[in-house]
Write a protein that holds these residues in place. Structure first.
Motif, PDB file in Angstrom:
ATOM      1  N   ARG A 172       0.827  -1.208   0.000  1.00 16.47           N
ATOM      2  CA  ARG A 172       0.000   0.000   0.000  1.00 16.47           C
ATOM      3  C   ARG A 172       0.858   1.254   0.000  1.00 16.47           C
ATOM      4  NH1 ARG A 172      -4.264  -0.945   4.770  1.00 16.47           N
ATOM      5  NH2 ARG A 172      -5.510   0.581   3.621  1.00 16.47           N
ATOM      6  N   VAL A 173       2.110   1.118   0.470  1.00 23.14           N
ATOM      7  CA  VAL A 173       3.046   2.241   0.532  1.00 23.14           C
ATOM      8  C   VAL A 173       4.379   1.809  -0.058  1.00 23.14           C
ATOM      9  CG1 VAL A 173       4.314   3.816   2.052  1.00 23.14           C
ATOM     10  CG2 VAL A 173       1.941   3.222   2.588  1.00 23.14           C
ATOM     11  N   LEU A 174       4.958   2.674  -0.892  1.00 21.84           N
ATOM     12  CA  LEU A 174       6.275   2.439  -1.463  1.00 21.84           C
ATOM     13  C   LEU A 174       7.208   3.538  -0.957  1.00 21.84           C
ATOM     14  CD1 LEU A 174       7.740   0.531  -3.439  1.00 21.84           C
ATOM     15  CD2 LEU A 174       7.169   2.127  -5.284  1.00 21.84           C
ATOM     16  N   LEU A 175       8.252   3.133  -0.228  1.00 21.49           N
ATOM     17  CA  LEU A 175       9.239   4.051   0.319  1.00 21.49           C
ATOM     18  C   LEU A 175      10.488   3.976  -0.557  1.00 21.49           C
ATOM     19  CD1 LEU A 175       8.808   3.017   4.069  1.00 21.49           C
ATOM     20  CD2 LEU A 175       7.732   4.959   2.901  1.00 21.49           C
ATOM     21  N   MET A 176      10.925   5.123  -1.100  1.00 18.33           N
ATOM     22  CA  MET A 176      11.998   5.137  -2.087  1.00 18.33           C
ATOM     23  C   MET A 176      13.085   6.111  -1.641  1.00 18.33           C
ATOM     24  SD  MET A 176       9.657   5.013  -5.569  1.00 18.33           S
ATOM     25  CE  MET A 176      10.867   4.091  -6.511  1.00 18.33           C
ATOM     26  N   ASP A 177      14.297   5.578  -1.410  1.00 10.90           N
ATOM     27  CA  ASP A 177      15.411   6.373  -0.895  1.00 10.90           C
ATOM     28  C   ASP A 177      16.414   6.650  -2.010  1.00 10.90           C
ATOM     29  OD1 ASP A 177      17.162   7.722   0.688  1.00 10.90           O
ATOM     30  OD2 ASP A 177      17.676   6.041   1.976  1.00 10.90           O
ATOM     31  N   GLU A 178      16.267   7.785  -2.682  1.00 11.36           N
ATOM     32  CA  GLU A 178      17.141   8.192  -3.787  1.00 11.36           C
ATOM     33  C   GLU A 178      17.343   7.075  -4.807  1.00 11.36           C
ATOM     34  OE1 GLU A 178      20.373  11.084  -3.119  1.00 11.36           O
ATOM     35  OE2 GLU A 178      20.273  10.379  -1.046  1.00 11.36           O
ATOM     36  N   PRO A 179      16.274   6.479  -5.311  1.00 10.08           N
ATOM     37  CA  PRO A 179      16.438   5.315  -6.187  1.00 10.08           C
ATOM     38  C   PRO A 179      17.100   5.634  -7.524  1.00 10.08           C
ATOM     39  CG  PRO A 179      14.170   6.059  -6.211  1.00 10.08           C
ATOM     40  CD  PRO A 179      14.860   6.835  -5.133  1.00 10.08           C
ATOM     41  N   PHE A 180      17.043   6.899  -7.961  1.00 11.44           N
ATOM     42  CA  PHE A 180      17.611   7.253  -9.262  1.00 11.44           C
ATOM     43  C   PHE A 180      18.854   8.137  -9.122  1.00 11.44           C
ATOM     44  CE2 PHE A 180      12.827   7.286 -10.319  1.00 11.44           C
ATOM     45  CZ  PHE A 180      12.792   5.902 -10.384  1.00 11.44           C
ATOM     46  N   GLY A 181      19.375   8.264  -7.914  1.00  8.96           N
ATOM     47  CA  GLY A 181      20.466   9.191  -7.653  1.00  8.96           C
ATOM     48  C   GLY A 181      21.749   8.882  -8.394  1.00  8.96           C
ATOM     49  N   ALA A 182      22.003   7.607  -8.702  1.00 14.99           N
ATOM     50  CA  ALA A 182      23.265   7.221  -9.334  1.00 14.99           C
ATOM     51  C   ALA A 182      23.158   7.129 -10.852  1.00 14.99           C
ATOM     52  CB  ALA A 182      23.728   5.874  -8.780  1.00 14.99           C
ATOM     53  N   LEU A 183      21.992   7.489 -11.410  1.00 13.52           N
ATOM     54  CA  LEU A 183      21.776   7.336 -12.847  1.00 13.52           C
ATOM     55  C   LEU A 183      22.073   8.627 -13.600  1.00 13.52           C
ATOM     56  CD1 LEU A 183      18.398   5.361 -12.676  1.00 13.52           C
ATOM     57  CD2 LEU A 183      20.717   4.432 -12.863  1.00 13.52           C
ATOM     58  N   ASP A 184      22.364   8.498 -14.887  1.00 10.54           N
ATOM     59  CA  ASP A 184      22.583   9.680 -15.711  1.00 10.54           C
ATOM     60  C   ASP A 184      21.258  10.428 -15.895  1.00 10.54           C
ATOM     61  OD1 ASP A 184      21.363   9.013 -18.600  1.00 10.54           O
ATOM     62  OD2 ASP A 184      22.294   7.192 -17.808  1.00 10.54           O
ATOM     63  N   GLU A 185      21.356  11.685 -16.310  1.00 16.06           N
ATOM     64  CA  GLU A 185      20.181  12.554 -16.346  1.00 16.06           C
ATOM     65  C   GLU A 185      19.108  12.067 -17.304  1.00 16.06           C
ATOM     66  OE1 GLU A 185      19.084  17.320 -16.882  1.00 16.06           O
ATOM     67  OE2 GLU A 185      21.143  16.599 -17.131  1.00 16.06           O
ATOM     68  N   ILE A 186      19.506  11.564 -18.465  1.00 19.67           N
ATOM     69  CA  ILE A 186      18.526  11.101 -19.450  1.00 19.67           C
ATOM     70  C   ILE A 186      17.756   9.898 -18.910  1.00 19.67           C
ATOM     71  CG2 ILE A 186      18.241  10.075 -21.742  1.00 19.67           C
ATOM     72  CD1 ILE A 186      20.642  11.747 -22.649  1.00 19.67           C
ATOM     73  N   THR A 187      18.476   8.933 -18.328  1.00 16.03           N
ATOM     74  CA  THR A 187      17.824   7.749 -17.752  1.00 16.03           C
ATOM     75  C   THR A 187      16.938   8.155 -16.583  1.00 16.03           C
ATOM     76  OG1 THR A 187      19.708   6.371 -18.393  1.00 16.03           O
ATOM     77  CG2 THR A 187      18.227   5.486 -16.712  1.00 16.03           C
ATOM     78  N   ARG A 188      17.423   9.075 -15.777  1.00 15.62           N
ATOM     79  CA  ARG A 188      16.670   9.535 -14.612  1.00 15.62           C
ATOM     80  C   ARG A 188      15.353  10.171 -15.036  1.00 15.62           C
ATOM     81  NH1 ARG A 188      19.768  12.278  -9.674  1.00 15.62           N
ATOM     82  NH2 ARG A 188      18.045  12.661  -8.237  1.00 15.62           N
ATOM     83  N   ASP A 189      15.400  11.022 -16.064  1.00 11.79           N
ATOM     84  CA  ASP A 189      14.176  11.662 -16.553  1.00 11.79           C
ATOM     85  C   ASP A 189      13.179  10.625 -17.043  1.00 11.79           C
ATOM     86  OD1 ASP A 189      15.180  14.140 -15.973  1.00 11.79           O
ATOM     87  OD2 ASP A 189      15.676  14.674 -18.039  1.00 11.79           O
ATOM     88  N   LYS A 190      13.670   9.629 -17.774  1.00 16.78           N
ATOM     89  CA  LYS A 190      12.790   8.577 -18.285  1.00 16.78           C
ATOM     90  C   LYS A 190      12.138   7.813 -17.139  1.00 16.78           C
ATOM     91  CE  LYS A 190      10.953   5.683 -21.221  1.00 16.78           C
ATOM     92  NZ  LYS A 190       9.779   6.099 -22.024  1.00 16.78           N
ATOM     93  N   LEU A 191      12.918   7.482 -16.112  1.00 17.00           N
ATOM     94  CA  LEU A 191      12.361   6.738 -14.986  1.00 17.00           C
ATOM     95  C   LEU A 191      11.418   7.600 -14.149  1.00 17.00           C
ATOM     96  CD1 LEU A 191      15.315   4.492 -13.802  1.00 17.00           C
ATOM     97  CD2 LEU A 191      13.293   3.863 -15.117  1.00 17.00           C
ATOM     98  N   ASN A 192      11.640   8.903 -14.109  1.00 22.91           N
ATOM     99  CA  ASN A 192      10.682   9.791 -13.443  1.00 22.91           C
ATOM    100  C   ASN A 192       9.306   9.673 -14.100  1.00 22.91           C
ATOM    101  OD1 ASN A 192      12.678  12.717 -12.425  1.00 22.91           O
ATOM    102  ND2 ASN A 192      12.591  10.650 -11.642  1.00 22.91           N
ATOM    103  N   GLU A 193       9.286   9.720 -15.428  1.00 24.64           N
ATOM    104  CA  GLU A 193       8.017   9.583 -16.151  1.00 24.64           C
ATOM    105  C   GLU A 193       7.413   8.200 -15.927  1.00 24.64           C
ATOM    106  OE1 GLU A 193       7.679  12.376 -19.957  1.00 24.64           O
ATOM    107  OE2 GLU A 193       9.167  10.787 -20.231  1.00 24.64           O
TER     108      GLU A 193
END
Length: 270
Positions: A172-193
């Motif tokens: 019911r709850v998803l806790l996420m601790d900087e899950p995309f912090g180590a990724l490049d900006e393009i990959t990070r943007d895609k995963l945000n979407e």
């Protein structure tokens, strides 16, 4: 309003709060004495909400997330997850945790990594509520890569597998601790979407820690800004952008104004 109606409304409000934190304090013992990581922190996250968390390094963002997950003992105050204590919520598998590192087992395929929680423990009496691992890999955009080993996947793909694994119990709850912090900006943007799409499709309540101001503004319906030494709530900011959100909105004046406001909160002394 009658007393009965008021009581019913109050009960409905209580149920709607996925996470409730009241006067929370967390202290750690060290050689030099007691260190207060969090002090009198309070906020609520509504069911189905998406809350991001910002703050300077060392302000207690990860500690707060771990306290909610029953990974860190609290020193004062209270935390409730759908009315349960963190320990009760953990035992009921009400939440799942996604870390910065995907932490996949290297000898297991993507699908077998997603299946892992089902093999090590079952949610009591609710096996039928588990999601199908194959469907979850499709949900995170990895259909056709079920048999790939972690070293055959990119960093972004490995994080997608870790998200699918976290969702296998339909938490019911998803806790996420900087899950995309180590990724490049393009990959990070895609995963945000992709994460916003998954959030809309599953209705899961999400708390998401980040050091990126644009990421916090783009993802969150609200942003919890913490101040440091010790960690306190600086402000619980209502983001308020219309849904669905697209990356193009980051070029709008409205988005720039919101990120500028969040930066001021981080930079100004308490």
């Amino acid at each position: 309003m009658t007393a009965e109606a008021a009581a019913a409304a109050g009960a409905e409000t209580a149920v709607a709060a996925a996470i409730s934190v009241r006067e929370l304090s967390v202290r750690f013992d060290a050689d030099t004495g007691s260190i207060t990581a969090l002090e009198r922190v309070g906020f609520e996250v509504p069911e189905g909400g998406f809350v991001t968390m910002l703050g300077p390094s060392g302000c207690g963002k990860s500690t707060l997330l771990r306290a909610i997950a029953d990974l860190v003992p609290i020193s004062g105050g209270a935390i409730h997850v759908f009315g349960r204590t963190p320990e009760q919520a953990r035992r009921a598998r009400d939440f799942a945790f996604v870390f910065q590192d995907a932490t996949l087992l290297p000898w297991r395929s993507a699908i077998d990594n997603v299946r892992l929680p089902l093999e090590v423990g079952q949610r009591s009496g609710a096996i039928e509520l588990n999601a199908e691992p194959e469907a979850l890999l499709a949900l995170v955009g990895l259909e056709g890569r079920e048999n790939a080993l972690p070293h055959e996947l990119s960093g972004g793909m490995r994080q997608r597998v870790s998200i699918a694994r976290a969702l296998v119990y339909r938490p019911r709850v998803l806790l996420m601790d900087e899950p995309f912090g180590a990724l490049d900006e393009i990959t990070r943007d895609k995963l945000n979407e992709e994460l916003l799409r998954i959030w809309r499709e599953t209705g899961t309540t999400i708390m998401f820690v980040t050091h990126s101001v644009p990421e916090a503004a783009f993802l969150g319906q609200k942003c919890l800004v913490l101040s440091a030494q010790p960690g306190r709530v600086r402000e619980f900011v209502d983001i308020g952008f219309a849904e669905p959100r697209t990356l193009g909105m980051r070029d709008t004046l409205e988005f720039v104004e919101v990120t500028a406001y969040l930066r001021r909160l981080l930079e100004e002394p308490r």
